[in-house]
Design an enzyme around this catalytic site. Structure first.
Site, mmCIF file in Angstrom:
data_model
loop_
_atom_site.group_PDB
_atom_site.id
_atom_site.type_symbol
_atom_site.label_atom_id
_atom_site.label_comp_id
_atom_site.label_asym_id
_atom_site.label_seq_id
_atom_site.Cartn_x
_atom_site.Cartn_y
_atom_site.Cartn_z
ATOM 1 N N THR A 11 -1.809 -7.131 6.236
ATOM 2 C CA THR A 11 -0.978 -5.897 5.991
ATOM 3 C C THR A 11 0.434 -5.817 6.670
ATOM 4 O O THR A 11 0.441 -6.635 7.844
ATOM 5 C CB THR A 11 -1.581 -4.479 6.255
ATOM 6 O OG1 THR A 11 -0.931 -3.570 5.874
ATOM 7 C CG2 THR A 11 -2.052 -4.629 7.878
ATOM 8 N N GLU A 12 1.490 -4.935 6.409
ATOM 9 C CA GLU A 12 2.660 -5.279 6.951
ATOM 10 C C GLU A 12 3.511 -6.746 6.980
ATOM 11 O O GLU A 12 3.745 -6.951 8.302
ATOM 12 C CB GLU A 12 2.610 -4.509 8.733
ATOM 13 C CG GLU A 12 2.134 -3.100 8.626
ATOM 14 C CD GLU A 12 2.785 -2.128 7.783
ATOM 15 O OE1 GLU A 12 4.175 -2.305 7.822
ATOM 16 O OE2 GLU A 12 2.368 -1.123 6.981
ATOM 17 N N VAL A 13 3.345 -7.320 6.235
ATOM 18 C CA VAL A 13 3.943 -8.686 6.123
ATOM 19 C C VAL A 13 5.005 -8.409 5.127
ATOM 20 O O VAL A 13 5.822 -9.519 4.921
ATOM 21 C CB VAL A 13 2.850 -9.573 5.643
ATOM 22 C CG1 VAL A 13 1.877 -9.798 6.807
ATOM 23 C CG2 VAL A 13 2.130 -9.557 4.224
ATOM 24 N N LYS A 15 5.258 -6.986 1.604
ATOM 25 C CA LYS A 15 4.800 -7.394 0.096
ATOM 26 C C LYS A 15 5.800 -6.570 -0.589
ATOM 27 O O LYS A 15 6.437 -7.188 -1.587
ATOM 28 C CB LYS A 15 3.378 -7.034 0.075
ATOM 29 C CG LYS A 15 2.387 -7.998 0.461
ATOM 30 C CD LYS A 15 1.060 -7.519 -0.295
ATOM 31 C CE LYS A 15 0.623 -6.214 0.188
ATOM 32 N NZ LYS A 15 0.592 -5.764 1.538
ATOM 33 N N THR A 16 6.131 -5.269 -0.388
ATOM 34 C CA THR A 16 6.919 -4.265 -1.164
ATOM 35 C C THR A 16 8.324 -4.853 -1.094
ATOM 36 O O THR A 16 8.961 -4.874 -1.804
ATOM 37 C CB THR A 16 6.410 -2.740 -0.714
ATOM 38 O OG1 THR A 16 5.472 -2.572 -0.654
ATOM 39 C CG2 THR A 16 7.471 -1.825 -1.647
ATOM 40 N N THR A 17 8.848 -5.297 -0.020
ATOM 41 C CA THR A 17 10.269 -5.674 0.204
ATOM 42 C C THR A 17 10.337 -6.956 -0.638
ATOM 43 O O THR A 17 11.467 -7.144 -1.063
ATOM 44 C CB THR A 17 10.424 -5.860 1.884
ATOM 45 O OG1 THR A 17 10.430 -4.722 2.569
ATOM 46 C CG2 THR A 17 11.745 -6.297 2.027
ATOM 47 N N LYS A 37 1.670 -0.567 -8.605
ATOM 48 C CA LYS A 37 1.114 -0.504 -7.297
ATOM 49 C C LYS A 37 -0.241 0.259 -7.416
ATOM 50 O O LYS A 37 -0.303 1.569 -7.355
ATOM 51 C CB LYS A 37 1.807 0.056 -6.276
ATOM 52 C CG LYS A 37 1.305 0.569 -4.997
ATOM 53 C CD LYS A 37 1.414 -0.969 -3.951
ATOM 54 C CE LYS A 37 0.864 -0.555 -2.611
ATOM 55 N NZ LYS A 37 0.835 -1.618 -1.844
ATOM 56 N N SER A 41 -2.447 3.668 -0.063
ATOM 57 C CA SER A 41 -2.831 4.954 0.869
ATOM 58 C C SER A 41 -1.536 5.238 1.859
ATOM 59 O O SER A 41 -0.461 4.675 1.468
ATOM 60 C CB SER A 41 -3.901 4.472 1.755
ATOM 61 O OG SER A 41 -3.613 3.117 2.146
ATOM 62 N N ASP A 54 5.836 2.714 -0.765
ATOM 63 C CA ASP A 54 6.264 1.432 -1.368
ATOM 64 C C ASP A 54 6.243 1.493 -3.052
ATOM 65 O O ASP A 54 7.145 0.736 -3.568
ATOM 66 C CB ASP A 54 4.929 0.640 -0.975
ATOM 67 C CG ASP A 54 4.864 0.381 0.384
ATOM 68 O OD1 ASP A 54 5.948 0.327 1.120
ATOM 69 O OD2 ASP A 54 3.753 -0.077 1.019
ATOM 70 N N GLU A 116 1.396 -5.132 -7.580
ATOM 71 C CA GLU A 116 1.192 -5.517 -5.946
ATOM 72 C C GLU A 116 0.068 -4.841 -5.533
ATOM 73 O O GLU A 116 -0.421 -3.576 -5.690
ATOM 74 C CB GLU A 116 2.483 -4.705 -5.126
ATOM 75 C CG GLU A 116 2.591 -4.997 -3.860
ATOM 76 C CD GLU A 116 3.431 -4.152 -2.886
ATOM 77 O OE1 GLU A 116 3.127 -3.539 -1.931
ATOM 78 O OE2 GLU A 116 4.652 -3.874 -3.405
ATOM 79 N N GLY A 117 -0.600 -5.598 -4.697
ATOM 80 C CA GLY A 117 -2.069 -5.379 -4.002
ATOM 81 C C GLY A 117 -1.651 -4.308 -2.754
ATOM 82 O O GLY A 117 -0.610 -3.912 -2.604
ATOM 83 N N ALA A 118 -2.777 -4.208 -2.113
ATOM 84 C CA ALA A 118 -2.692 -3.510 -0.872
ATOM 85 C C ALA A 118 -3.228 -4.278 0.325
ATOM 86 O O ALA A 118 -4.423 -4.869 0.224
ATOM 87 C CB ALA A 118 -3.384 -2.304 -0.753
ATOM 88 N N PRO A 205 14.991 -14.366 5.988
ATOM 89 C CA PRO A 205 15.329 -14.079 7.321
ATOM 90 C C PRO A 205 14.885 -12.550 7.877
ATOM 91 O O PRO A 205 14.695 -11.638 6.935
ATOM 92 C CB PRO A 205 16.689 -14.576 7.696
ATOM 93 C CG PRO A 205 17.399 -14.268 6.268
ATOM 94 C CD PRO A 205 16.361 -14.501 5.302
ATOM 95 N N LEU A 207 15.949 -9.512 8.412
ATOM 96 C CA LEU A 207 17.108 -8.744 7.987
ATOM 97 C C LEU A 207 17.406 -7.293 8.699
ATOM 98 O O LEU A 207 16.166 -6.562 8.891
ATOM 99 C CB LEU A 207 17.249 -8.479 6.411
ATOM 100 C CG LEU A 207 17.316 -9.708 5.670
ATOM 101 C CD1 LEU A 207 17.118 -9.445 4.218
ATOM 102 C CD2 LEU A 207 18.504 -10.526 6.067
#
Length: 222
Positions: A11-13, A15-17, A37, A41, A54, A116-118, A205, A207
């Protein structure tokens, strides 16, 4: 009709960005775009109901006229694992419940669609099911977002092994530099490129303002 399932090493890597960047690049190339999506949650209440940041970001990069509920059919308030949030809300969380809405998005036949998963590949749903089972049911090739930081090589290789073992192709991976202080960055990226059995779709990179346009400049479509 290229469509892909986007998962992450954790998580928090980003994915959405990364997904928003890929969608933006596709739109800039003149392709029609759509996204889903299926479950989110950590949603915030608003005048139109629960909304997830997201899912809204993905919706903003869809060229097809989609309603929020189509992109994110299951929105949950608690910012916890989806299966726990669904349990608290008394909502069924299953592959069967999620696959139908996603298939309706796929049936819109956009030129480029992302689902996109979660969290990571094995995020639980209800019972013994996981989000990996949803990707398998949909039969989509997978894009893996690697959050580049200490430990990412192990996480990336294990995720890739699990995806392939589940019978889905790994279409590509994205290196997202989530920790700009990562030691031996180039060596880590080289190791990932050598060992992951798929092409690298870009190295993004750290950003200061990771807008979809800024991210798209570092990515290519699979």
């Amino acid at each position: 009709m290229p469509a892909f399932f986007v998962t992450g090493t954790d998580t928090e890597v980003g994915k959405t960005t990364m997904s928003a960047g890929l969608l933006h690049g596709a739109r800039r190339a003149g392709l029609s775009t759509a996204a889903a999506k299926p479950v989110a949650s950590g949603c915030e209440p608003g005048p139109d109901g629960l909304r997830n940041a997201d899912a809204l970001a993905l919706l903003g990069e869809c060229s097809l006229a989609l309603r929020y509920e189509e992109v994110n059919p299951l929105a949950l308030a608690p910012a916890i694992a989806p299966h726990l949030a669904a349990r608290e809300a008394g909502v069924e969380l299953s592959v069967a419940a999620l696959a139908g809405p996603v298939r309706r998005i796929l049936a819109r036949h956009a030129d480029f669609t992302l689902v996109e998963g979660a969290g990571g590949w094995r995020v639980p749903l209800g019972g013994r099911e996981t989000l990996a089972d949803l990707a398998v049911a949909l039969g989509l090739p997978v894009i893996l977002v690697v959050g580049v930081r200490l430990g990412c090589i192990n996480h990336a290789l294990l995720s890739a092994e699990a995806i392939l073992r589940d019978g889905l192709p790994l279409a590509g991976w994205v290196a997202n530099l989530v920790d700009p202080a990562t030691a031996r960055l180039e060596d880590n990226l080289a190791t990932l490129a050598e060992r992951l059995p798929a092409p690298c779709l870009g190295q993004v990179p750290h950003l200061a303002d990771p807008t979809p346009a800024a991210v798209a400049a570092h990515l290519r479509r699979p």
